[in-house]
Scaffold this motif. Structure first.
Motif: not given
Ligand code: SF4
Length: 431
Positions: A340-347, A369-379
Motif C-alpha cells: 500500500v503506497g502513500d503519496f502526497i499531492i501538493s496543492p 496506491p493512496m493519495f493524500s493532499v499535503l495538509t499543514p496539520l496544526p502543531g
C-alpha cells in the motif's frame, strides 16, 4: 468511578468525495479504537465502557443517560476535533461529567480544546497519565502536577507540565481491554476481503521527523517499543481473528527488535496475516528482515513514499530518496508482500506533476496506491511554514484530501486530476 471512553463518529469533509466521485480514504481500513482499549487497560479499579460511534453512530445520548459516567474521555484526530468539542458539550450538558480529551489533535494543538465544557486535555501517550488523572480525581487530590495533563482555563493560555515519555508510559504489563469492543467486532473488517481485523501496537512514536507528520508530539519525539512478549500476548488475546493490523506509525523502526518479534511469532507457531507501516529505506537496508516476516505472515506493508522527487522529499524532511523508494518496491514485489503506497499531492502541483506521478506508477506499480493532499496539520513544522497561506481553516476539512492552501492549478482541474489518480490507482487494487 464510571468512565465512558468515546470514539467519534465518521466525520470530516472531503471535497473530492463530495464533488468529484471518489470514496472516502477513511473507509478503506476500518479499525477498532485501540487507543481507548489501551487506556482502559490501565483503569482496573473502575467501571469502564467504550462507545465506538463509528460502528454505532446513534447511541451516544442514550449511553450517557443510561451509564451516567463520572468521566467522559474523548479521542480523535484533527478532522474530528470539532466533533469532539460537540461530544464534550453534550457530555457536560447531559450528565455533568468531567470531560477529558486526548489523541492526536489534542497532543499537537492542545490550546484548541481550552474551552468551557472541557475539563482536561491529555497531551501525548495517555495510558499512564490518564490513569494518574483518574486516581487524582477519585482521591479529590490536586491534578495540576501531572505532567502531560492540562487543566483547561478558557480565559487564559493553557499551561501545564510537559511530560517526558518513557517505557513506563506504555504500562506494558496491562494489556488492552479488547473485551470492551467485542460487540463491535463485526465492524472491524478489511472491506476489500471481508477479513476480520484486530489491532495490536508494537511501537509508539518514530525516530524520524517528517515535517508534515503529527506523530512526534505523541511521545515527545521518542521511539518506544513494546517487548515481543507483550505483542505476542496481545495477538493471543485477539483469539481467532486472522489479520493483525500493527497500528504503529513505524513498526520496524528498531530492526533488531522487529527481527526478534518475528522469530518469536514463528517460534510460537502463530499463523496469522499481518499488516504493518514501514519505511522504504528499512526495506532496502534490511531485505532479509522482510523475507523472514513474509514467512511469519506479513501480508501487506503500508509505505509512506510521499513523493517521487528528491527535492520535495528533502523539503518534507523525509530523510529518504526516490531511488530508495523505487528499490523498495522491487524488493517487496520479489518478496511477495503487498504494497500500500502513500503519496502526497501538493496543492502547488500542475498538470506535469500529475503526469509524472502517473508515469512513475506505471513503471513502478504498487498494489494499492493512496493519495493524500499535503495538509499543514496544526502543531507540525509544516503548519508553521504554511500557516500564513491557509485559506480553509475549518478543521472538518483536514481529512488529508482537501487543499487548505490555494492550488496552483485551477481548483477544479486540481481535484479532477486528484480524483482521476485515485480512481485509476484503485482499478485492480489489492491488499
Ligand atoms: S517516518 Fe512516518 S511516522 Fe515517522 S515521522 Fe515520517 S511520516 Fe511520521
Amino acid at each position: 468511578m464510571r468512565i465512558l471512553l468515546v470514539n467519534p463518529p465518521n466525520c470530516g469533509r472531503s471535497i473530492p468525495e463530495e464533488q468529484y466521485g471518489i470514496d472516502s480514504l477513511k473507509l478503506i481500513l476500518r479499525g477498532e479504537p485501540l487507543c481507548l482499549e489501551v487506556l482502559a487497560g490501565n483503569l482496573d479499579d473502575h467501571e469502564v465502557k467504550i462507545v465506538d460511534l463509528k460502528a454505532e453512530p446513534a447511541v451516544y445520548t442514550e449511553t450517557l443517560v443510561n451509564f451516567k459516567p463520572h468521566v467522559v474521555g474523548i479521542t480523535g484526530v484533527t478532522c474530528e476535533a470539532n466533533t469532539m468539542v460537540s461530544l464534550a458539550f453534550e457530555a457536560k450538558e447531559t450528565v455533568k461529567a468531567t470531560v477529558v480529551v486526548g489523541g492526536v489533535h489534542a497532543s499537537n494543538d492542545p490550546q484548541f480544546f481550552n474551552k468551557p465544557h472541557i475539563d482536561y486535555i491529555v497531551v501525548g501517550l495517555g495510558k499512564l497519565s490518564f490513569g494518574e488523572l483518574i486516581a487524582a480525581l477519585e482521591a479529590g487530590g490536586p491534578t495540576d502536577e501531572i505532567p502531560g495533563v492540562a487543566k483547561t482555563d478558557p480565559r487564559n493560555v493553557l499551561s501545564y507540565l510537559p511530560r517526558t515519555y518513557s517505557p513506563s508510559d506504555l504500562v506494558e504489563e496491562k494489556p488492552p481491554r479488547y473485551d470492551l469492543v467485542s460487540s463491535y467486532r463485526e465492524h472491524y473488517i478489511l472491506p476489500s476481503l471481508g477479513f476480520r481485523l484486530g489491532a495490536v501496537s508494537a511501537a509508539s512514536g518514530c525516530p524520524h521527523r517528517c515535517s508534515f507528520c503529527s506523530i512526534e508530539k505523541m511521545t515527545g519525539g521518542r521511539y518506544l517499543t513494546h517487548s515481543p512478549e507483550a505483542v505476542l500476548r496481545d495477538i493471543g488475546l485477539l483469539g481467532d481473528i486472522p489479520v493483525i493490523r500493527l497500528v504503529d506509525a513505524n513498526t520496524f523502526g528498531n530492526v533488531d527488535q522487529s527481527r526478534e518479534l518475528c522469530r518469536k511469532i514463528e517460534g510460537a507457531g502463530i499463523r496469522k496475516n499481518y499488516v504493518a507501516d514501514v519505511r522504504s529505506d528499512t526495506v532496502v537496508r534490511h531485505p532479509d528482515l522482510f523475507v523472514e516476516w513474509k514467512k511469519a505472515g506479513l501480508r501487506s506493508v503500508i509505505v509512506g513514499f510521499e513523493e517521487i522527487d528528491d527535492g520535495r522529499l528533502k523539503e518534507m524532511e523525509k530523510a529518504n530518496t526516490s531511488s530508495m523508494n523505487t528499490e523498495a518496491i522491487g524488493i517487496l514485489h520479489d518478496t511477495g508482500i503487498t504494497i500500500v503506497g502513500d503519496f502526497i499531492i501538493s496543492p502547488d502541483w500542475d498538470e506535469v506533476r500529475f503526469q509524472e506521478m502517473r508515469a512513475y506508477l506505471e513503471k513502478n506499480p504498487v498494489d494499492l496506491p493512496m493519495f493524500s493532499v499535503l495538509t499543514p496539520l496544526p502543531g507540525t513544522p509544516l503548519y508553521e511554514s504554511l500557516k500564513s497561506k491557509i485559506t480553509l481553516h475549518d478543521l472538518d476539512f483536514y481529512t488529508l484530501t482537501n487543499a487548505v492552501i490555494p492550488t496552483k492549478m485551477n481548483e477544479k482541474a486540481f481535484y479532477e486530476n486528484y480524483a482521476d489518480l485515485m480512481k485509476s490507482g484503485h482499478i485492480g487494487a489489492k491488499l
